[in-house]
Design a protein around this motif. Structure first.
Motif, PDB file in Angstrom:
ATOM      1  N   ALA A 167       0.836  -1.200   0.000  1.00 18.13           N
ATOM      2  CA  ALA A 167       0.000   0.000   0.000  1.00 18.13           C
ATOM      3  C   ALA A 167       0.869   1.247   0.000  1.00 18.13           C
ATOM      4  CB  ALA A 167      -0.943   0.003   1.201  1.00 18.13           C
ATOM      5  N   MET A 168       0.425   2.241  -0.752  1.00 18.10           N
ATOM      6  CA  MET A 168       1.150   3.509  -0.850  1.00 18.10           C
ATOM      7  C   MET A 168       0.164   4.652  -0.660  1.00 18.10           C
ATOM      8  SD  MET A 168       3.068   5.136  -4.191  1.00 18.10           S
ATOM      9  CE  MET A 168       4.170   3.745  -4.348  1.00 18.10           C
ATOM     10  N   ARG A 203      -3.544  -8.031   5.455  1.00 15.93           N
ATOM     11  CA  ARG A 203      -2.816  -6.804   5.816  1.00 15.93           C
ATOM     12  C   ARG A 203      -1.654  -6.618   4.840  1.00 15.93           C
ATOM     13  NH1 ARG A 203      -1.507 -10.876   9.262  1.00 15.93           N
ATOM     14  NH2 ARG A 203       0.705 -11.213   9.830  1.00 15.93           N
ATOM     15  N   PRO A 204      -1.289  -5.392   4.533  1.00 15.50           N
ATOM     16  CA  PRO A 204      -0.271  -5.176   3.493  1.00 15.50           C
ATOM     17  C   PRO A 204       1.099  -5.683   3.915  1.00 15.50           C
ATOM     18  CG  PRO A 204      -0.782  -3.125   4.623  1.00 15.50           C
ATOM     19  CD  PRO A 204      -1.792  -4.133   5.107  1.00 15.50           C
ATOM     20  N   LEU A 205       1.908  -6.028   2.925  1.00 18.88           N
ATOM     21  CA  LEU A 205       3.289  -6.412   3.197  1.00 18.88           C
ATOM     22  C   LEU A 205       4.133  -5.182   3.507  1.00 18.88           C
ATOM     23  CD1 LEU A 205       4.002  -9.087   0.418  1.00 18.88           C
ATOM     24  CD2 LEU A 205       3.076  -9.403   2.718  1.00 18.88           C
ATOM     25  N   ASP A 228       4.899  -6.841  11.258  1.00 18.27           N
ATOM     26  CA  ASP A 228       5.499  -7.440  10.065  1.00 18.27           C
ATOM     27  C   ASP A 228       5.093  -6.721   8.785  1.00 18.27           C
ATOM     28  OD1 ASP A 228       2.870  -8.182   9.992  1.00 18.27           O
ATOM     29  OD2 ASP A 228       3.221 -10.342   9.954  1.00 18.27           O
ATOM     30  N   ILE A 229       4.745  -5.454   8.899  1.00 17.61           N
ATOM     31  CA  ILE A 229       4.455  -4.618   7.727  1.00 17.61           C
ATOM     32  C   ILE A 229       5.607  -3.626   7.574  1.00 17.61           C
ATOM     33  CG2 ILE A 229       2.878  -2.965   6.665  1.00 17.61           C
ATOM     34  CD1 ILE A 229       0.623  -4.146   8.374  1.00 17.61           C
ATOM     35  N   ALA A 230       6.351  -3.727   6.490  1.00 17.92           N
ATOM     36  CA  ALA A 230       7.472  -2.816   6.268  1.00 17.92           C
ATOM     37  C   ALA A 230       6.950  -1.389   6.087  1.00 17.92           C
ATOM     38  CB  ALA A 230       8.268  -3.252   5.047  1.00 17.92           C
ATOM     39  N   ALA A 248      -3.975  -0.293   8.451  1.00 17.93           N
ATOM     40  CA  ALA A 248      -2.967  -1.337   8.645  1.00 17.93           C
ATOM     41  C   ALA A 248      -2.912  -1.777  10.100  1.00 17.93           C
ATOM     42  CB  ALA A 248      -1.598  -0.826   8.191  1.00 17.93           C
ATOM     43  N   ALA A 249      -3.043  -0.814  11.018  1.00 13.95           N
ATOM     44  CA  ALA A 249      -3.012  -1.141  12.443  1.00 13.95           C
ATOM     45  C   ALA A 249      -4.208  -1.998  12.838  1.00 13.95           C
ATOM     46  CB  ALA A 249      -2.979   0.140  13.267  1.00 13.95           C
TER      47      ALA A 249
END
Length: 428
Positions: A179-180, A204-206, A345-347, A193-194
């Motif tokens: 996601a951006m 959930r996004p990577l 674990d989401i960069a 994301a949270a």
């Protein structure tokens, strides 16, 4: 009343606008023996400027029919994946056969959801963002709907609904999405994301890339930030919200009109816009078609605006710019406190422009301070020298310097993602 007065004024000036367009064509016509004279060129240019200033700018087209992959032209098709009342999930589908030929393999590119801002302009403002991402990514984008076209029966739309939309869209795309968030939606994406991380959602996004965004607007406050704090909440409620008139489908809906937002943008840099239109006049007189076209292309996009719902605009003012609730750890989504620390674990990558006059330095970086449980190796903070707010996601610096770093970061997140059980099983 302001909205109705605006519509009446637009209707009143219509005859003069039409006459100006006809007059410009008359003075440029090759059938006019005086068309090559200085007087004819100047008159046509003045009428052209008047017609462009007074006309209404419709939603622009994407105009992304192809992309280059390894030097090979790959057709692109704009698809509507999921349509909701206030937003449509758009997919830029690249032709599979041409893509395979260009890449020489069937290896899938990372799926990226670009979250466009809902702040007055259409998602097409990010055309350059999408264009740069297309060669190496499977790109989706949120295409927000002009609130004046949404009937009252569709109900409300606030910041919490916005977050729900993002969660739904990421679930639609499926596990493995990146996601951006560009500009304004940073707090919404971080919150989504949270929530997904807190729930253990496999979709959930990577990775999250947050660009020029007010995660904590208290840091390096800019003119818009200070205005939001100096004025009480009631001022925005009483002075910025108006009722959509008939015959729009959203008649009687309370909105923050796009034309009000546009005038605010123009007022911030009035000298720059006045000079740009004077230069446009000079280019027309001189017959400099390339420069005139660049001006028209920019303002066709910049002057095309949409309305936001009352509840979304006011909640954003209160929670993001006045109470800073996400930054303070007090923001709630559907009655539940949003916990960025739940993200493990989401960069996370943040991008800021050195000369950003909308989101000052540090406002986007604040995301790293909130996401305390993301491993350092999965975090990156980048400040792009010599660019303002728009340059963070558009233009040569974006294409040549920022986007390659974003692409590398996404690849890094792909490698780290194999440690997630759901992702690992899917890959197997």
């Amino acid at each position: 009343m302001l909205y109705s007065a605006y519509e009446l004024a637009y209707a009143a000036v219509a005859p003069a606008r039409i006459a100006a367009g006809v007059g410009a064509k008359f003075w440029r016509s090759p059938m006019n023996p005086a068309s090559g004279s200085w007087m004819a060129r100047s008159t046509a240019a003045a009428l052209d400027v008047f017609e462009n200033v007074m006309r209404r700018y419709p939603k622009p087209e994407w105009g992304l029919d192809t992309t280059l992959v390894n030097g090979v032209s790959v057709p692109v098709r704009v698809e509507q994946v999921e349509r909701k009342d206030f937003c449509t999930l758009i997919h830029f589908a690249r032709d599979e056969k041409a893509l395979k030929k260009a890449k020489g393999s069937n290896q899938a590119d990372p799926a990226v959801l670009i979250v466009a801002p809902l702040s007055g302009h259409y998602a097409t403002l990010l055309r350059g963002t999408v264009e740069a991402m297309l060669p190496e990514h499977d790109v989706y984008i949120t295409d927000w709907t002009d609130a004046r076209h949404v009937p009252l029966c569709a109900g409300r739309f606030d910041l919490n609904d916005y977050i729900d939309y993002l969660i739904d869209f990421m679930r639609t795309i499926g596990p493995g999405v990146h996601a951006m968030a560009v500009c304004q939606p940073g707090p919404a994406l971080l919150s989504a994301a949270a929530v997904m991380a807190d729930n253990g959602d496999i979709c959930r996004p990577l990775s999250m890339t947050i660009m020029g965004s007010p995660i904590d607007a208290r840091r390096s406050p800019t003119v818009p930030n200070k205005l939001s704090e100096e004025r009480p909440y009631e001022w925005f409620e009483q002075n910025m919200i108006f009722t959509v008139p008939a015959p729009y489908a959203g008649a009687m809906r309370r909105v923050y009109p796009g034309f009000v937002q546009l005038y605010s943008f123009l007022a911030m840099n009035s000298d720059r816009h006045m000079n740009a239109h004077y230069d446009y006049f000079q280019h027309l007189v001189q017959g400099d078609g390339d420069s005139a076209d660049k001006h028209r292309n920019f303002y066709d996009e910049y002057l095309s605006v949409l309305d936001m719902t009352e509840e979304f605009y006011l909640q954003t003012i209160r929670d993001v710019f006045q109470e800073h609730s996400l930054a303070k750890g007090t923001f709630k989504h559907r009655g539940r406190t949003v916990r960025p620390e739940a993200i493990m674990d989401i960069a996370l990558m943040t991008v800021e422009g050195e000369n950003d006059d909308i989101s000052g330095i540090g406002q986007t970086q604040a995301a790293h301070d909130l996401c305390t449980n993301i491993p350092p190796k999965m975090q990156l903070d980048y400040i792009q020298p010599d660019v303002g707010h728009y340059g963070v996601f558009n233009g040569s610096r974006w294409r040549n310097e920022i986007q390659p770093k974003v692409a590398d970061f996404i690849r890094m997140a792909e490698k780290e993602a194999v440690k997630r059980p759901a992702i690992r099983l899917a890959a197997e």
